[in-house]
Design a protein around this motif. Structure first.
Motif, PDB file in Angstrom:
ATOM      1  N   ALA A 546      -3.623  -4.622 -11.713  1.00  0.00           N
ATOM      2  CA  ALA A 546      -2.687  -4.380 -10.794  1.00  0.00           C
ATOM      3  C   ALA A 546      -3.980  -2.882 -10.985  1.00  0.00           C
ATOM      4  O   ALA A 546      -4.033  -1.890 -11.265  1.00  0.00           O
ATOM      5  CB  ALA A 546      -2.272  -3.844 -12.711  1.00  0.00           C
ATOM      6  N   ILE A 547      -2.895  -2.393  -9.863  1.00  0.00           N
ATOM      7  CA  ILE A 547      -2.957  -1.010  -8.877  1.00  0.00           C
ATOM      8  C   ILE A 547      -2.036  -0.078  -8.955  1.00  0.00           C
ATOM      9  O   ILE A 547      -2.092   1.256  -8.261  1.00  0.00           O
ATOM     10  CB  ILE A 547      -3.461  -1.511  -7.311  1.00  0.00           C
ATOM     11  N   GLY A 548      -0.689  -0.205 -10.015  1.00  0.00           N
ATOM     12  CA  GLY A 548       0.170   0.714  -9.796  1.00  0.00           C
ATOM     13  C   GLY A 548       1.043  -0.325 -10.264  1.00  0.00           C
ATOM     14  O   GLY A 548       1.143  -1.681 -11.389  1.00  0.00           O
ATOM     15  N   THR A 549       2.443   0.425 -10.514  1.00  0.00           N
ATOM     16  CA  THR A 549       3.889  -0.204 -11.349  1.00  0.00           C
ATOM     17  C   THR A 549       4.926  -0.003 -10.077  1.00  0.00           C
ATOM     18  O   THR A 549       5.137   0.981  -9.548  1.00  0.00           O
ATOM     19  CB  THR A 549       3.945   0.620 -12.756  1.00  0.00           C
ATOM     20  N   CYS A 550       5.515  -0.329 -10.150  1.00  0.00           N
ATOM     21  CA  CYS A 550       7.088  -0.310  -9.118  1.00  0.00           C
ATOM     22  C   CYS A 550       8.016  -0.793 -10.067  1.00  0.00           C
ATOM     23  O   CYS A 550       7.812  -1.836 -11.091  1.00  0.00           O
ATOM     24  CB  CYS A 550       7.195  -1.551  -8.295  1.00  0.00           C
ATOM     25  N   LYS A 551       8.983  -0.535 -10.026  1.00  0.00           N
ATOM     26  CA  LYS A 551      10.993  -0.649 -10.967  1.00  0.00           C
ATOM     27  C   LYS A 551      11.653  -1.258  -8.916  1.00  0.00           C
ATOM     28  O   LYS A 551      11.658  -0.705  -8.101  1.00  0.00           O
ATOM     29  CB  LYS A 551      11.509   1.057 -11.043  1.00  0.00           C
ATOM     30  N   ALA A 552      12.679  -2.383  -9.780  1.00  0.00           N
ATOM     31  CA  ALA A 552      13.503  -2.705  -9.117  1.00  0.00           C
ATOM     32  C   ALA A 552      14.657  -2.161  -8.910  1.00  0.00           C
ATOM     33  O   ALA A 552      15.321  -1.594  -9.573  1.00  0.00           O
ATOM     34  CB  ALA A 552      13.968  -4.006  -9.471  1.00  0.00           C
ATOM     35  N   LEU A 553      14.700  -1.978  -7.466  1.00  0.00           N
ATOM     36  CA  LEU A 553      15.708  -1.156  -7.324  1.00  0.00           C
ATOM     37  C   LEU A 553      16.777  -2.005  -7.221  1.00  0.00           C
ATOM     38  O   LEU A 553      18.304  -1.823  -7.252  1.00  0.00           O
ATOM     39  CB  LEU A 553      15.196  -0.725  -5.853  1.00  0.00           C
ATOM     40  N   TYR A 573       4.647  -4.780 -12.494  1.00  0.00           N
ATOM     41  CA  TYR A 573       2.644  -4.700 -12.017  1.00  0.00           C
ATOM     42  C   TYR A 573       2.361  -4.721 -10.732  1.00  0.00           C
ATOM     43  O   TYR A 573       2.756  -6.107 -10.385  1.00  0.00           O
ATOM     44  CB  TYR A 573       1.654  -4.315 -12.883  1.00  0.00           C
ATOM     45  N   VAL A 574       1.867  -3.711  -9.709  1.00  0.00           N
ATOM     46  CA  VAL A 574       1.747  -4.469  -8.388  1.00  0.00           C
ATOM     47  C   VAL A 574       0.654  -4.370  -8.639  1.00  0.00           C
ATOM     48  O   VAL A 574       0.202  -3.809  -8.812  1.00  0.00           O
ATOM     49  CB  VAL A 574       2.005  -2.819  -7.664  1.00  0.00           C
ATOM     50  N   ILE A 575       0.147  -5.662  -7.725  1.00  0.00           N
ATOM     51  CA  ILE A 575      -0.764  -6.552  -7.660  1.00  0.00           C
ATOM     52  C   ILE A 575      -1.756  -6.649  -6.312  1.00  0.00           C
ATOM     53  O   ILE A 575      -2.299  -6.365  -6.171  1.00  0.00           O
ATOM     54  CB  ILE A 575      -1.790  -7.473  -8.392  1.00  0.00           C
ATOM     55  N   GLU A 576      -1.041  -6.494  -5.460  1.00  0.00           N
ATOM     56  CA  GLU A 576      -1.325  -5.855  -3.835  1.00  0.00           C
ATOM     57  C   GLU A 576       0.471  -5.864  -3.257  1.00  0.00           C
ATOM     58  O   GLU A 576       0.812  -5.921  -3.182  1.00  0.00           O
ATOM     59  CB  GLU A 576      -1.275  -7.544  -3.491  1.00  0.00           C
ATOM     60  N   ASP A 606      -1.166   3.959  -8.990  1.00  0.00           N
ATOM     61  CA  ASP A 606      -2.082   4.523  -9.062  1.00  0.00           C
ATOM     62  C   ASP A 606      -3.694   5.010  -8.381  1.00  0.00           C
ATOM     63  O   ASP A 606      -4.270   4.067  -7.700  1.00  0.00           O
ATOM     64  CB  ASP A 606      -3.226   4.103 -10.501  1.00  0.00           C
ATOM     65  N   LYS A 607      -3.588   6.498  -8.236  1.00  0.00           N
ATOM     66  CA  LYS A 607      -4.562   6.629  -7.438  1.00  0.00           C
ATOM     67  C   LYS A 607      -5.938   6.559  -7.808  1.00  0.00           C
ATOM     68  O   LYS A 607      -6.762   5.798  -6.442  1.00  0.00           O
ATOM     69  CB  LYS A 607      -4.975   7.947  -6.842  1.00  0.00           C
ATOM     70  N   ASN A 608      -6.458   6.054  -8.868  1.00  0.00           N
ATOM     71  CA  ASN A 608      -7.584   6.010  -9.525  1.00  0.00           C
ATOM     72  C   ASN A 608      -8.037   4.386  -9.734  1.00  0.00           C
ATOM     73  O   ASN A 608      -9.359   3.967  -9.789  1.00  0.00           O
ATOM     74  CB  ASN A 608      -8.030   6.240 -10.928  1.00  0.00           C
ATOM     75  N   ALA A 609      -7.193   3.453  -9.076  1.00  0.00           N
ATOM     76  CA  ALA A 609      -7.271   1.922  -8.878  1.00  0.00           C
ATOM     77  C   ALA A 609      -8.325   1.802  -7.604  1.00  0.00           C
ATOM     78  O   ALA A 609      -7.696   2.572  -6.478  1.00  0.00           O
ATOM     79  CB  ALA A 609      -6.069   1.040  -8.958  1.00  0.00           C
ATOM     80  N   LYS A 610      -8.728   0.455  -7.984  1.00  0.00           N
ATOM     81  CA  LYS A 610      -9.838   0.345  -7.008  1.00  0.00           C
ATOM     82  C   LYS A 610      -8.911  -0.418  -6.512  1.00  0.00           C
ATOM     83  O   LYS A 610      -9.227  -0.945  -5.305  1.00  0.00           O
ATOM     84  CB  LYS A 610     -10.814  -0.652  -7.408  1.00  0.00           C
ATOM     85  N   GLY A 611      -7.719  -1.071  -6.456  1.00  0.00           N
ATOM     86  CA  GLY A 611      -7.361  -1.861  -5.396  1.00  0.00           C
ATOM     87  C   GLY A 611      -6.763  -3.663  -5.337  1.00  0.00           C
ATOM     88  O   GLY A 611      -8.334  -3.686  -6.002  1.00  0.00           O
ATOM     89  N   ALA A 612      -6.360  -3.934  -5.298  1.00  0.00           N
ATOM     90  CA  ALA A 612      -6.614  -5.698  -5.004  1.00  0.00           C
ATOM     91  C   ALA A 612      -7.580  -6.268  -4.609  1.00  0.00           C
ATOM     92  O   ALA A 612      -7.029  -6.058  -3.261  1.00  0.00           O
ATOM     93  CB  ALA A 612      -5.070  -6.874  -5.969  1.00  0.00           C
ATOM     94  N   LYS A 613      -8.347  -6.677  -4.418  1.00  0.00           N
ATOM     95  CA  LYS A 613      -8.687  -8.558  -3.724  1.00  0.00           C
ATOM     96  C   LYS A 613      -7.884  -8.731  -3.704  1.00  0.00           C
ATOM     97  O   LYS A 613      -7.314  -9.904  -3.990  1.00  0.00           O
ATOM     98  CB  LYS A 613     -10.222  -9.189  -4.134  1.00  0.00           C
TER      99      LYS A 613
END
Length: 616
Positions: A546-553, A573-576, A606-613
């Motif tokens: 996971a590289i962050g989170t999201c909220k459904a609008l 969770y946001v993975i890409e 998340d700024k510290n996340a490496k990001g999804a491949k």
């Protein structure tokens, strides 16, 4: 023949001729100078030409020079540099041996010529002065003689005149005597000057001028010899570099003869060999027997109520459709969203819409068309757990075929080992310097090297860990690849049904949110795809982080394959993240993930996340 005797009266013409000779010499100097400039310009152009076609460092061109034809071309470029160097040698030798020497000689020649003609003019002036003196004495002698005759006639006239007194006659007689004496003196003087002039004139025409003209003749002959020697030097300078130029040309021929077409062909194999076996034959499907068609020609999937489609490739054949396709990998590719996402609802309250916004839909194509499109596309050797929409090359080179991946990993390991050796040499040098400081404190403080020594040791440790990581990947690849001599005997095999978890790792990233494609062996929708010996390469893949989170609008009902339904206000969770196509990949839990329109969610990365491949 001597100019002094033959050209005694051609002083002015000789002066013009010798000046013309100097002009010719200066013209030749100018010619040689321009030749040297041409040689330098030609050498510069050759060097620029060779430099222009030299392979650039750290570029794809540098890799191309592994081939013998390219090596021969590179050798030709290097020889062209040497060839250009010989033209520079020609220019340098002509400048030093001809241009500079002749320029100095011309200056000396001008001074020598000036001296000789100065002496000649001085002799001319002297003889002209003597001639003037002779003419002057001659006129004086002539005048005195006439005066003496007139005085004698006057005396005789006075003496015959009886009316003239004796005193007047005596006076006339004395006057006549004086005039006669003056005439005699003028005669003696004229005779003396005439003898002197004749002597000077004889010396002038028989001694002085011949000597001067002889020296001028010798000077002119030396000039002619010198220009001839310069022309010989001109040719010799060219001849001296001919053997070296010949060697350059011989090396070019030798490089051309070293071209090995078989070796180049083998390098092509090593560069692009994937290590996979070609697909096997597909069994004939006999549709004349009563059987149930599981997949229609108009759509890829149906609702659960209509039953699960069954797609069989090859029956019991052990042939391979593609060496790295698994069941849900293929369906993940075939069912991913291909349309732009829908715009967000215009209503301020999305929940007011009865069915919510429509999920992205697409025109269904026959499965055979989609499968053919997949089979003819450029293969990317990796699990199809996600479609790569952009991103960097994986660190383990897992996007490459096994053989190419092995070479890249080996190259990386070699590079790291070189760096480790370099750091170790630096550490040894620092250690020796510290020992010297300990033995001779006046040379430096040993404690000042501790920080550097610690830093180098940390670098070595980091490089070793990095090397171990790549060595582990390399060992993994080499363990899966058979020996090169055994590759031809590799046989295809059926997919190992005892490893369902392996398939889930590659399929879950594109699994339809409504569960249309599952891994249950008893369901009718099971897709049977032939596997290869390389399936184990993808068995241990981990879910994307996971590289962050999201909220459904807004509420989104994922009705198409590859999408997932969300409810307004739900946190996931946001993975890409969105790669520019309007879709964001999210995960609800470990088994439920998919794509939603980016405009339907608010993303907090998340700024510290490496990001999804991502992979293709």
């Amino acid at each position: 023949m001597s100019w002094g005797t033959e050209l005694w009266d051609q002083f002015d013409n000789l002066e013009k001729h010798t000046q013309w000779g100097i002009d010719i010499l200066e013209k030749y100097i100018k010619f040689v100078k321009e030749r040297t400039e041409i040689e330098l310009s030609y050498a510069k152009q050759l060097r620029n030409l060779a430099k222009k076609y030299q392979p650039k460092k750290n570029s794809k061109e540098e890799e191309e020079y592994r081939y013998t034809a390219c090596k021969a071309f590179l050798s030709t470029l290097n020889e062209m540099n040497d060839y250009a160097g010989q033209h520079e040698v020609i220019s340098e030798n002509m400048t030093s041996n001809i241009t500079v020497e002749l320029a100095r000689y011309v200056q000396e020649l001008k001074q020598e010529r000036k001296s000789y003609f100065h002496d000649g003019r001085k002799a001319q002036q002297h003889i002209e002065i003597c001639w003037k003196q002779l003419e002057s004495s001659k006129r004086r002698f002539e005048r005195d003689c006439k005066e003496a005759d007139r005085a004698q006639q006057y005396f005789e006239k006075m003496d015959a005149d009886i009316n003239v007194t004796k005193a007047d006659v005596e006076k006339a007689r004395q006057q006549a005597q004086v005039r006669h004496q003056m005439a005699e003196d003028s005669k003696a003087d004229y005779s003396s000057i005439l003898q002197k002039f004749n002597h000077e004139q004889h010396e002038y025409y028989h001694t002085h001028i011949p000597n001067i003209f002889q020296k001028i003749q010798e000077m002119e002959e030396r000039r002619i010899v010198r220009i001839g020697d310069s022309m010989k030097t001109y040719a010799e300078v060219d001849r001296q570099v001919i053997p070296i130029i010949g060697k350059c040309l011989d090396e070019i021929v030798k490089a051309a003869e070293s071209i090995d077409q078989k070796n180049d062909s083998q390098l092509v194999i090593e560069a692009y060999k994937s290590g996979f076996e070609p697909p096997g034959d597909i069994e004939f499907e006999d549709y004349t027997q009563p059987m149930k068609r599981t997949v229609s020609d108009n759509s890829l999937s149906n609702s659960r109520g209509e039953g699960k489609p069954e797609l069989k490739f090859g029956g019991k054949s052990k042939g391979k459709l593609w060496p790295f396709i698994k069941k849900n990998k293929l369906m993940s590719l075939l069912t991913s969203p291909h349309q732009p996402p829908p715009p967000p609802p215009a209503s301020a309250s999305p929940s007011a819409v009865p069915n919510g916004p429509q999920s992205p839909k697409q025109q269904k194509e026959p499965l055979s068309h989609r499968f053919n499109e997949f089979m003819t596309s450029k293969p990317k050797i990796h699990c199809f757990r996600s479609l790569k929409r952009g991103g960097a090359t994986p660190e383990d080179f897992s996007n490459l075929p096994p053989e190419q991946r092995r070479k890249k990993l080996q190259q990386k390991v070699d590079e790291l080992n070189k760096e480790i050796q370099k750091e170790m040499d630096q550490r040894d040098a620092i250690t020796k310097m510290k020992d010297v400081y300990l033995k001779n404190p006046q040379m430096g403080d040993p404690a000042s090297l501790d920080h550097k020594l610690t830093e180098v040791s940390q670098n070595i440790e980091k490089l070793r860990l990095e090397s171990q990581k790549f060595e582990a990947w390399l060992a993994e690849v080499e363990g899966r690849l058979p020996a090169r001599s055994e590759q031809a005997r590799r046989q295809s095999g059926m997919f190992d049904a005892q490893n369902p978890a392996t398939v889930n790792n590659c399929a879950q990233d594109r699994e339809s949110p409504d569960g249309s494609y599952t891994e249950e062996q008893s369901q009718e929708g099971e897709v049977k795809v032939l596997a290869t010996d390389f399936d184990d390469e993808f068995d241990e893949e981990e879910p994307l982080p996971a590289i962050g989170t999201c909220k459904a609008l807004y509420t989104f009902e994922g009705q198409n394959e590859g999408t997932i339904s969300v409810v307004e206000g739900e946190t996931l969770y946001v993975i890409e993240e969105d790669k520019g196509d309007g879709w964001t990949r999210i995960r609800r839990n470990e088994d439920e993930e998919g794509y939603v329109p980016t405009s339907y969610v608010e993303v907090y990365l998340d700024k510290n996340a490496k990001g999804a491949k991502t992979y293709i």
